[in-house]
Enzyme design. Structure first.
Site, PDB file in Angstrom:
ATOM      1  N   TYR A   1       0.794  -1.232   0.000  1.00 25.97           N
ATOM      2  CA  TYR A   1       0.000   0.000   0.000  1.00 25.97           C
ATOM      3  C   TYR A   1       0.828   1.285   0.000  1.00 25.97           C
ATOM      4  O   TYR A   1       0.270   2.380  -0.022  1.00 25.97           O
ATOM      5  CB  TYR A   1      -0.943  -0.001   1.213  1.00 25.97           C
ATOM      6  CG  TYR A   1      -1.933  -1.151   1.171  1.00 25.97           C
ATOM      7  CD1 TYR A   1      -2.874  -1.238   0.148  1.00 25.97           C
ATOM      8  CD2 TYR A   1      -1.912  -2.152   2.138  1.00 25.97           C
ATOM      9  CE1 TYR A   1      -3.766  -2.291   0.092  1.00 25.97           C
ATOM     10  CE2 TYR A   1      -2.806  -3.210   2.100  1.00 25.97           C
ATOM     11  CZ  TYR A   1      -3.732  -3.275   1.065  1.00 25.97           C
ATOM     12  OH  TYR A   1      -4.623  -4.314   1.007  1.00 25.97           O
TER      13      TYR A   1
ATOM     14  N   HIS B   1      -8.673   1.756  -5.657  1.00 26.00           N
ATOM     15  CA  HIS B   1      -7.843   0.870  -4.825  1.00 26.00           C
ATOM     16  C   HIS B   1      -6.391   1.239  -5.036  1.00 26.00           C
ATOM     17  O   HIS B   1      -5.951   1.394  -6.184  1.00 26.00           O
ATOM     18  CB  HIS B   1      -8.066  -0.599  -5.199  1.00 26.00           C
ATOM     19  CG  HIS B   1      -9.489  -0.991  -5.020  1.00 26.00           C
ATOM     20  ND1 HIS B   1     -10.042  -1.180  -3.782  1.00 26.00           N
ATOM     21  CD2 HIS B   1     -10.480  -1.140  -5.918  1.00 26.00           C
ATOM     22  CE1 HIS B   1     -11.327  -1.458  -3.933  1.00 26.00           C
ATOM     23  NE2 HIS B   1     -11.622  -1.438  -5.208  1.00 26.00           N
TER      24      HIS B   1
HETATM   25  C1  DQA Z   1      -7.648  -1.907  -1.036  1.00 24.50           C
HETATM   26  C2  DQA Z   1      -7.669  -3.357  -1.549  1.00 24.50           C
HETATM   27  C3  DQA Z   1      -8.565  -4.229  -0.692  1.00 24.50           C
HETATM   28  O1  DQA Z   1      -8.556  -5.563  -1.181  1.00 24.50           O
HETATM   29  C4  DQA Z   1      -8.070  -4.241   0.731  1.00 24.50           C
HETATM   30  O2  DQA Z   1      -8.928  -5.010   1.542  1.00 24.50           O
HETATM   31  C5  DQA Z   1      -7.881  -2.874   1.287  1.00 24.50           C
HETATM   32  C6  DQA Z   1      -7.273  -1.852   0.435  1.00 24.50           C
HETATM   33  C7  DQA Z   1      -6.636  -1.046  -1.804  1.00 24.50           C
HETATM   34  O3  DQA Z   1      -6.703   0.170  -1.662  1.00 24.50           O
HETATM   35  O4  DQA Z   1      -5.761  -1.575  -2.504  1.00 24.50           O
HETATM   36  O5  DQA Z   1      -8.135  -2.613   2.456  1.00 24.50           O
HETATM   37  O6  DQA Z   1      -8.937  -1.347  -1.221  1.00 24.50           O
END
Ligand code: DQA
Length: 145
Positions: free
Chosen positions: A23, A97
């Site tokens: 992330y 995402h």
């Molecule tokens: C997310 C991807 C999701 O699968 C995950 O549960 C998240 C973050 C992303 O920003 O990549 O909490 O939404």
């Protein structure tokens, strides 16, 4: 002045320390600053919640905005409640995402909210939020006759 709502769901308040290799190292506050700096003329309101019912209430509140950007976190993959709330909303909606959910676990490839939004972005990190805001601001200018 355009008013755009940016909602972040469950676990996104831990960005910065949560799996930085997936992330990134920016916190949600860093992302908010980056996006606000990119659009000084836009009224951007950021909120985060770990409570699904609160997220539903925020989505309803988005009716008073010119657009909604939403990273629903893990709710993306199973919350029909968020789907239904988004479906009832009559403003441009973009799903974001940070990570490329399509090259992770199989269950992350499914988004139950995608059918209820106008566009979806994955894998661009914080740039995805900027792309989403740009889309909401300029999408009409890009419409072919
Ligand atoms: C997310 C991807 C999701 O699968 C995950 O549960 C998240 C973050 C992303 O920003 O990549 O909490 O939404």
């Amino acid at each position: 002045m355009s008013k755009i709502f940016v909602l972040n769901g469950v676990n996104l308040g831990t960005l910065g320390t949560r799996r930085p290799e997936v992330y990134g190292t920016m916190t949600l506050d860093d992302i908010e600053r980056l996006v606000k700096d990119a659009f000084p003329g836009v009224d951007l309101e950021f909120r985060q919640t770990d409570f699904e019912g609160e997220m539903v209430a925020f989505i309803r509140e988005a009716a008073g905005y010119d657009g909604l950007v939403i990273n629903a976190g893990a709710w993306t993959h199973y919350s029909y409640a968020l789907h239904d709330a988004l479906e009832s909303l009559d403003v441009p909606r973009v799903e974001v995402h940070l990570s490329n959910v399509h090259r992770r676990e199989d269950w992350r490839r499914v988004s139950v909210i995608s059918p209820a939004v106008d566009a979806a972005i994955a894998g661009m990190g914080a740039h995805g939020y900027i792309a989403a805001v740009r889309y909401i601001l300029y999408r009409d200018a890009d419409r072919r006759p």
